[in-house]
Write an enzyme that holds these catalytic residues in place. Structure first.
Site, mmCIF file in Angstrom:
data_model
loop_
_atom_site.group_PDB
_atom_site.id
_atom_site.type_symbol
_atom_site.label_atom_id
_atom_site.label_comp_id
_atom_site.label_asym_id
_atom_site.label_seq_id
_atom_site.Cartn_x
_atom_site.Cartn_y
_atom_site.Cartn_z
ATOM 1 N N ILE A 1 23.960 -22.403 51.094
ATOM 2 C CA ILE A 1 22.900 -23.366 50.839
ATOM 3 C C ILE A 1 21.771 -22.722 50.022
ATOM 4 C CG2 ILE A 1 21.611 -23.020 52.983
ATOM 5 C CD1 ILE A 1 21.517 -26.146 53.138
ATOM 6 N N CYS A 2 21.606 -21.399 50.155
ATOM 7 C CA CYS A 2 20.541 -20.737 49.392
ATOM 8 C C CYS A 2 20.889 -20.675 47.900
ATOM 9 C CB CYS A 2 20.250 -19.339 49.945
ATOM 10 S SG CYS A 2 21.462 -18.717 51.075
ATOM 11 N N THR A 3 22.170 -20.539 47.597
ATOM 12 C CA THR A 3 22.606 -20.568 46.195
ATOM 13 C C THR A 3 22.315 -21.943 45.603
ATOM 14 O OG1 THR A 3 24.390 -19.066 46.746
ATOM 15 C CG2 THR A 3 24.574 -20.244 44.662
#
EC number: 6.2.1.64
Lengths: 428, 179
Positions: free
Chosen positions: A210-212
């Site tokens: 999700i951070c990507t």
């Protein structure tokens, strides 16, 4: 069931010449108890009732194969309607059918094309139907694209098996494809490994961290996931994305496109957006044909007993040349659906829940510690967490007969059990 | 078909009919009753009859988030454990791995989820985020940049926002533990 056969007007001479070669004499590996001949043919054509779940890429192939093999009483369930993108491979549908029920259109097409075959469609969810409905079939073939639906039908069929009634055991043939890969398997509920037994060997769908998605998008898919996973819930906190609503896909597409431009990423298109959001894996018509054919051959062999059937898992990998492998997938003793121990307990209607728990702890044959108990509809007593223990503690004083109906099921879990123990409670 | 039944008689004579409790339901019961949580984590069930929806409160007893009480909502669907639980932070907090909408960047909640993992692993993973925030996988990019640039300033931002302070135009929730 068939009695005597009156020749059907649609059965012209020689219609089943090829199939009859198999049904008229036993092969080297045929079950010695099997009797070839007219009875076997009659059974296939008048006794067998097959259910096909899914009328999509696999379903169209399966329906056509079954009808042409001589199955004459076929039912089909599908909750979907026909989309224009289905037409390249779902050959029972035409452009004029777009928007109509897959099950209905497929049934009609088969009946028009193959005389004497009755196809009964149901446009809806498999969960709409109960055990009585599934009980009417000889066997069930699945051509599904959903893990959830497969788990449901698998659990339903395992639950249906009644040791007193051979008719309650419904062989399940499950087909699945993903691009050039596919699998076909035969599940004999409570005998062979079931779908749930193999849940952890499933290929996971590709998921991006999700951070990507949030910060370092590099692929068009990252932008689309950003739009659907982060941006949609932020803008519409109370509304879920409807994968089948073109307006929703459109909104996601536009957001994703803006983001892609911001990060100088190319390749966000409307159809890619739809594909990522709906997790569409490119469907290859010929993979569907291979897998459906395997499923239908197994259905034929199981229904007629004319040859040994698949035991129990066939995988096909066409990504690098042609590779296939057949193996016996083993049952998992700790499978939550077909594994675990079951116990019939007959107790006094005066017995309290606490006394039942003490009884379970004392039994040498099950060796249980700190059991938690529930029925299919409510928790009876949970050892933890503290709040739930407290909420269920008053039940300990109650009589089991107030909490569980006669012949009711109780699920027991405990850290000392591989998975769970099911109790069937009867009262004296 | 007769043959199949005789296979059953031979190798599985003792098989009994199984209950209609779903696999997901049994698995959640097993996960919850076998939770092994430290005193810094507590579950709360708004409806004790509903095991699929609950909250987890984490009160770190060390690290820069010590003194706070962080509340996460858990929503488990019927496809558990094939699907991971859906976890969100219910408060607006200043953390490199939690965005202002409450999304959490924890690998086992998404790309690294496996059915062999359980609710305990997720909860321990969440607590770890408060002990060791990870600026290399940021979800709140500003917080991550701040943390890498100046740890002291980051810590003072954490302290300020935990009190319900204002930072760069964002009003944070007061998460100070009242116990």
């Amino acid at each position: 069931m068939a009695t005597t056969t009156t020749p059907n007007a649609t059965d012209w001479p020689g219609r089943y010449y090829h199939i009859d070669q198999i049904l008229e004499k036993a092969g080297p590996r045929t079950d010695p108890e099997w009797v070839p001949g007219d009875k076997a043919k009659e059974w296939l054509r008048e006794g067998v009732k097959v259910l096909v779940i899914g009328a999509g890429g696999l379903g169209c192939e399966i329906l056509s194969n079954l009808a042409l093999t001589g199955f004459k009483d076929i039912h089909v369930i599908d909750m979907d309607t026909i989309d224009i993108s289905n037409l390249n491979r779902q050959f029972l549908f035409r452009q004029k059918d777009v928007g109509k029920s897959k099950a209905l259109v497929a049934a009609e097409f088969i009946m028009n094309r193959v005389p004497g075959v009755k196809v009964t469609p149901y446009h809806g969810k498999i969960q709409d139907k109960d055990e009585d409905y599934y009980m009417q079939f000889t066997l069930i073939i699945c051509g599904l694209d959903s893990v959830e639906a497969r788990r449901w039908i698998n659990a339903t069929l395992v639950n249906m098996v009644d040791p007193e009634n051979p008719q309650s055991l419904k062989p399940l043939i499950d087909g699945g494809t993903e691009g050039f890969k596919g699998q076909a398997r035969v599940i004999l509920p409570t005998i062979t490994s079931c779908y749930e037994c193999s849940l952890d060997m499933l290929n996971k769908q590709t998921q991006f961290p999700i951070c990507t998605i949030a910060n370092t998008p590099r692929l068009p898919e990252h932008c689309i996931e950003w739009a659907s996973v982060l941006e949609w819930p932020r803008v519409f906190p109370d509304k879920k994305v409807d994968n089948d609503d073109p307006d929703h896909i459109d909104w996601l597409y536009k957001q994703a496109l803006n983001r892609a431009q911001e990060f100088k990423i190319e390749g966000v298109t409307w159809s890619l957006t739809q594909g990522v959001v709906k997790n569409i894996i490119p469907a290859i018509a010929s993979t569907n044909a291979i897998i459906s054919a395997a499923c239908c051959n197994e259905a034929f062999k199981i229904a007629t007993n004319s040859a040994a059937f698949l035991n129990n898992y066939f995988m096909f990998i066409g990504t690098d040349g042609v590779y296939s492998y057949t193996f016996e997938h083993e049952r998992r003793p700790e499978c939550p659906v077909c594994g675990g121990e079951a116990l019939d307990l007959t107790i006094s209607p005066e017995l309290t829940l606490q006394e039942l728990i003490d009884l379970l702890i004392e039994r040498q044959d099950i060796q249980i510690k700190k059991p938690s108990l529930s029925t299919p509809t409510k928790q009876l007593y949970l050892q933890a967490p503290p709040q739930l223990e407290e909420a269920t503690r008053p039940n300990l004083e109650k009589k089991v007969s107030e909490l569980v109906p006669p012949n009711g099921d109780v699920t027991v879990t405990a850290s000392t059990l591989p998975f769970s123990l099911s109790l069937r409670i009867a009262y004296t | 078909m007769i043959k199949i039944w005789s296979m059953k008689k031979n190798e599985d004579a003792a098989a009994k009919k199984k209950p209609k409790t779903s696999a997901a339901q049994i698995r959640v019961q097993k996960d919850l009753t076998e939770l092994d949580l430290p005193s810094t984590m507590k579950t709360h069930f708004p409806d004790p009859a509903d095991l699929l929806n609950f909250t987890l409160t984490i009160t770190p007893d060390e690290g820069m988030y010590k003194g706070g009480a962080f509340v996460f909502s858990f929503a488990i669907n019927t496809n558990y454990p094939h699907d991971p639980p859906k976890v969100k932070c219910t408060q607006t907090i200043y953390h490199p791995n939690v965005d202002l909408e409450g999304n959490v960047c924890l690998n086992i909640l998404r790309e690294d989820w496996k059915p062999v993992l359980n609710l305990n692993s997720v909860m321990v993973g969440l607590q770890y985020l408060f002990l060791e925030p990870n600026p290399d996988d940021p979800l709140n990019k500003d917080a991550a940049v701040e943390m890498t640039k100046s740890r002291d300033l980051f810590i003072s931002n954490v302290k300020q926002t935990m009190k319900g302070g204002y930072l760069k135009g964002t009003q944070y929730d007061n998460v100070l533990s009242r116990s």
